[in-house]
Design a protein around this motif. Structure first.
Motif, PDB file in Angstrom:
ATOM      1  N   PRO A  97       0.807  -1.219   0.000  1.00 48.81           N
ATOM      2  CA  PRO A  97       0.000   0.000   0.000  1.00 48.81           C
ATOM      3  C   PRO A  97       0.844   1.275   0.000  1.00 48.81           C
ATOM      4  O   PRO A  97       0.514   2.246  -0.689  1.00 48.81           O
ATOM      5  N   ILE A 117      -3.983  -9.253  -3.617  1.00 49.40           N
ATOM      6  CA  ILE A 117      -4.898  -8.139  -3.384  1.00 49.40           C
ATOM      7  C   ILE A 117      -4.408  -6.989  -4.251  1.00 49.40           C
ATOM      8  O   ILE A 117      -3.282  -6.511  -4.087  1.00 49.40           O
ATOM      9  N   THR A 118      -5.210  -6.577  -5.210  1.00 51.52           N
ATOM     10  CA  THR A 118      -4.820  -5.493  -6.111  1.00 51.52           C
ATOM     11  C   THR A 118      -5.066  -4.158  -5.426  1.00 51.52           C
ATOM     12  O   THR A 118      -6.118  -3.939  -4.815  1.00 51.52           O
ATOM     13  N   LEU A 119      -4.092  -3.274  -5.518  1.00 60.52           N
ATOM     14  CA  LEU A 119      -4.151  -1.968  -4.868  1.00 60.52           C
ATOM     15  C   LEU A 119      -4.177  -0.871  -5.911  1.00 60.52           C
ATOM     16  O   LEU A 119      -3.472  -0.953  -6.922  1.00 60.52           O
ATOM     17  N   SER A 140      -8.697  -1.176  -2.802  1.00 55.35           N
ATOM     18  CA  SER A 140      -8.189  -2.540  -2.934  1.00 55.35           C
ATOM     19  C   SER A 140      -9.316  -3.453  -3.351  1.00 55.35           C
ATOM     20  O   SER A 140     -10.498  -3.157  -3.155  1.00 55.35           O
ATOM     21  N   ASP A 164     -10.073  -7.969  -4.057  1.00 50.49           N
ATOM     22  CA  ASP A 164      -9.521  -9.323  -4.061  1.00 50.49           C
ATOM     23  C   ASP A 164     -10.451 -10.294  -4.786  1.00 50.49           C
ATOM     24  O   ASP A 164     -10.604 -11.447  -4.390  1.00 50.49           O
TER      25      ASP A 164
END
Length: 228
Positions: free
Chosen positions: A116, A136-138, A149, A151
């Motif tokens: 993050p 988890i894409t941020l 975010s 998921d």
């Protein structure tokens, strides 16, 4: 997308047009948008090394003063970003963690930051919106807005080429007029859900075109849920 243009050598165009004949192919060794025609968003990087002149020209077009305010910098395009270049929030960088670490080092940032903080630091340094791919894409907006975010994805998406599908989806959403952070968030959700559909919830392996083939259903499911 109303029209997709592919700028590539003939051997690449032959493969693309065999699968998608509706795409408009431009056999070119340069990136000259005035010659090619109206372009609402540019996706640069997939299939190209960072030192390729086309990569550097594409990145320069998306940098401040380059003439194009919307687009995606992915794969080899990330290697072509220079420390002095700045971008607007409607330009989205899409690194995975390794690419993000290398970009951070080149820009003088701490590559060991947690995800993050690294995404936010890259966004602050470049001005672009950063979509950091992972389990988890941020998404860190280039204008300093709140971090997002998601998921929805599956580990089966960790195969070559699936990130190029994400870049294409994102480019389409930017061309449609969505702001960079919103386009990045929606692209991540669509990509993740299409991956889950293609892999039967993560149980089966997949390749990139499997994800692309499941995008219409993923979008249909989202719209159906919104209307119910």
């Amino acid at each position: 997308a109303g029209m997709v243009r592919c700028l590539a050598p003939q051997e690449v165009l032959d493969l693309v047009l065999r699968a998608r004949p509706e795409i408009v192919g431009h056999r070119t060794d340069t990136v000259d948008l005035e010659e090619i025609g109206r372009t609402d968003a540019l996706v640069v990087g997939p299939g190209l090394p960072g030192e390729d002149p086309r990569t550097r020209t594409g990145v320069a077009l998306l940098a401040d003063g380059g003439g194009l305010e919307r687009g995606v910098i992915d794969a080899g395009g990330l290697e072509a970003i220079m420390p002095q270049q700045r971008f607007g929030a409607d330009v989205v960088l899409t690194p995975h963690r390794g690419e993000a670490d290398r970009l951070a080092e080149r820009l003088g940032l701490d590559a060991h930051l947690p995800g993050p903080y690294l995404a936010a630091a890259l966004a602050a340094r470049t001005g672009a919106t950063v979509l950091l791919k992972g389990a988890i894409t941020l998404i860190a907006p280039g204008d300093g807005g709140p971090l997002r975010s998601q998921d929805d994805a599956t580990a089966q998406l960790a195969t070559a080429g699936t990130g190029d599908v994400l870049a294409g989806v994102l480019g389409t959403l930017l061309a449609a007029g969505l702001e960079g952070p919103d386009a990045a968030a929606l692209a991540a959700i669509l990509h993740g859900r299409a991956g889950r559909l293609a892999s039967l919830g993560g149980r089966l392996p997949l390749v990139a075109l499997d994800v692309a083939d499941h995008l219409p259903r993923a979008l249909g499911d989202i719209l159906a849920d919104a209307l119910s």
